[in-house]
Motif scaffolding. Structure first.
Motif, mmCIF file in Angstrom:
data_model
loop_
_atom_site.group_PDB
_atom_site.id
_atom_site.type_symbol
_atom_site.label_atom_id
_atom_site.label_comp_id
_atom_site.label_asym_id
_atom_site.label_seq_id
_atom_site.Cartn_x
_atom_site.Cartn_y
_atom_site.Cartn_z
ATOM 1 N N ASN A 35 0.806 -1.231 0.000
ATOM 2 C CA ASN A 35 0.000 0.000 0.000
ATOM 3 C C ASN A 35 0.837 1.280 0.000
ATOM 4 O O ASN A 35 0.289 2.375 0.136
ATOM 5 N N LEU A 47 2.840 4.327 -1.510
ATOM 6 C CA LEU A 47 2.917 5.101 -2.739
ATOM 7 C C LEU A 47 4.292 5.755 -2.838
ATOM 8 O O LEU A 47 5.066 5.762 -1.872
ATOM 9 N N LYS A 48 4.560 6.331 -3.992
ATOM 10 C CA LYS A 48 5.865 6.963 -4.194
ATOM 11 C C LYS A 48 6.095 8.071 -3.172
ATOM 12 O O LYS A 48 7.198 8.224 -2.640
ATOM 13 N N GLU A 49 5.044 8.832 -2.879
ATOM 14 C CA GLU A 49 5.197 9.935 -1.920
ATOM 15 C C GLU A 49 5.574 9.416 -0.528
ATOM 16 O O GLU A 49 6.314 10.077 0.216
ATOM 17 N N ASP A 50 5.075 8.214 -0.183
ATOM 18 C CA ASP A 50 5.443 7.621 1.109
ATOM 19 C C ASP A 50 6.927 7.257 1.129
ATOM 20 O O ASP A 50 7.625 7.508 2.120
ATOM 21 N N ILE A 87 10.149 4.412 -8.193
ATOM 22 C CA ILE A 87 9.778 3.676 -6.983
ATOM 23 C C ILE A 87 10.839 2.632 -6.655
ATOM 24 O O ILE A 87 11.231 2.465 -5.494
ATOM 25 N N ILE A 91 2.618 5.670 5.601
ATOM 26 C CA ILE A 91 1.406 5.264 4.873
ATOM 27 C C ILE A 91 0.165 5.663 5.662
ATOM 28 O O ILE A 91 -0.782 6.242 5.119
ATOM 29 N N ARG A 137 -0.463 9.413 5.615
ATOM 30 C CA ARG A 137 -0.978 9.858 4.318
ATOM 31 C C ARG A 137 -2.450 9.496 4.148
ATOM 32 O O ARG A 137 -3.261 10.304 3.694
#
Length: 289
Positions: free
Chosen positions: A4, A6-9, A27, A55, A58
């Motif tokens: 779960n 994401l790239k931002e995480d 990633i 995660i 976010r």
């Protein structure tokens, strides 16, 4: 540990680990930076917790950003859908009242569907409780369809009825036009409950005969599970099967860190033996260098 994420995480995690993030980082590159960090080497559990915290934060932030206006808009859409359903039902009731013969036909249709469902349910396996058995379930279901010569137009409705409560999660993601397409519905069900290829292989290796299962049934289940694993790996020749067996054996010998790295590099695919060996040598060499 990246489930779960994401790239931002991953960007946040790299920054928290005092790493540098480039605008061109993918990633895979971000994951490599995380695993190559000194913190991960000394305390991988801390890094895993950090990833999960990023995660969770976010997700919480996204939930908070759902404004009251969006909620109102969603409620309006749901209300409009409900009104449309009521309108269609009223029109249907009116048509049936004007045409008694149509009402009889509808009743006969409902009876036929019920009979088909009962018949198919008798001939097919029960809806599985474990993800790895869904492939076997669909094999038995489609044999039953063939035996009873079920028309394509009825297959989706029968499947939805057989799934029962299990279908609730699936119906959340399916489009209205896909409801009558058995193959699309089947693919959505498999996607919802499908194991990863690695999990599927482990399930096959760890399978044991159930107390109420004959050896013929156990053999059939093993066969279906292994065939399903091969289909996930897109194995369609003796040569590719040999490569897969060798690669799986090689993967089993890897330590946890190397296996994690290879798992990330493989993504949805798998490395042939020579390619896998090269990847391992490069990774181990970079770690020791």
């Amino acid at each position: 540990m990246y489930k779960n994420a994401l790239k931002e995480d991953l960007i946040r995690v790299v920054e928290e680990l005092d790493g540098t993030v480039e605008s061109t980082d993918t990633i895979v590159k971000l994951k490599t930076k995380i695993e190559n960090s000194s913190t991960f080497e000394s305390d991988p559990d801390f890094v895993k917790t950090l990833i999960q915290n990023c995660i969770d934060e976010r997700v919480s932030q996204n939930e908070r950003e759902v404004t009251s206006e969006q909620k109102i808009e969603l409620a309006k859409l749901q209300l409009a859908k409900l009104e449309k359903e009521i309108e269609l039902q009223l029109a249907k009731n009116k048509a049936l009242s004007l045409n008694p013969a149509a009402k009889v036909e509808e009743k006969q249709f409902e009876t036929n569907i019920e009979n088909m469902i009962k018949s198919i349910k008798t001939l097919s396996l029960p809806v599985p409780t474990r993800s790895e058995n869904f492939n076997l379930f669909f094999q038995s279901l489609e044999r039953a369809f063939l035996t009873k010569k079920i028309n394509d137009e009825y297959k989706s409705e029968i499947l939805i009825n057989l799934l029962g409560e299990t279908a609730h999660n699936v119906l959340l993601y399916i489009k209205e036009e896909e409801l009558n397409d058995y193959e699309k519905l089947k693919s959505i069900v498999l996607r919802e409950f499908q194991l990863t290829p690695r999990e599927c292989l482990n399930s096959f290796k760890n399978a044991v005969k159930s107390s109420g299962e004959t050896y013929i049934q156990f053999a059939a289940r093993l066969t279906a599970n292994f065939q399903y694993y091969c289909s996930l790996r897109k194995v369609n020749s003796f040569e590719s099967l040999c490569d897969l067996i060798i690669s799986d054996k090689l993967f089993e010998t890897l330590n946890k860190e190397t296996a994690t790295h290879i798992g990330i590099r493989e993504a949805e695919d798998w490395f042939r033996p020579i390619d896998l060996a090269k990847e391992c040598d490069i990774y181990i060499s970079s770690r020791s260098g």
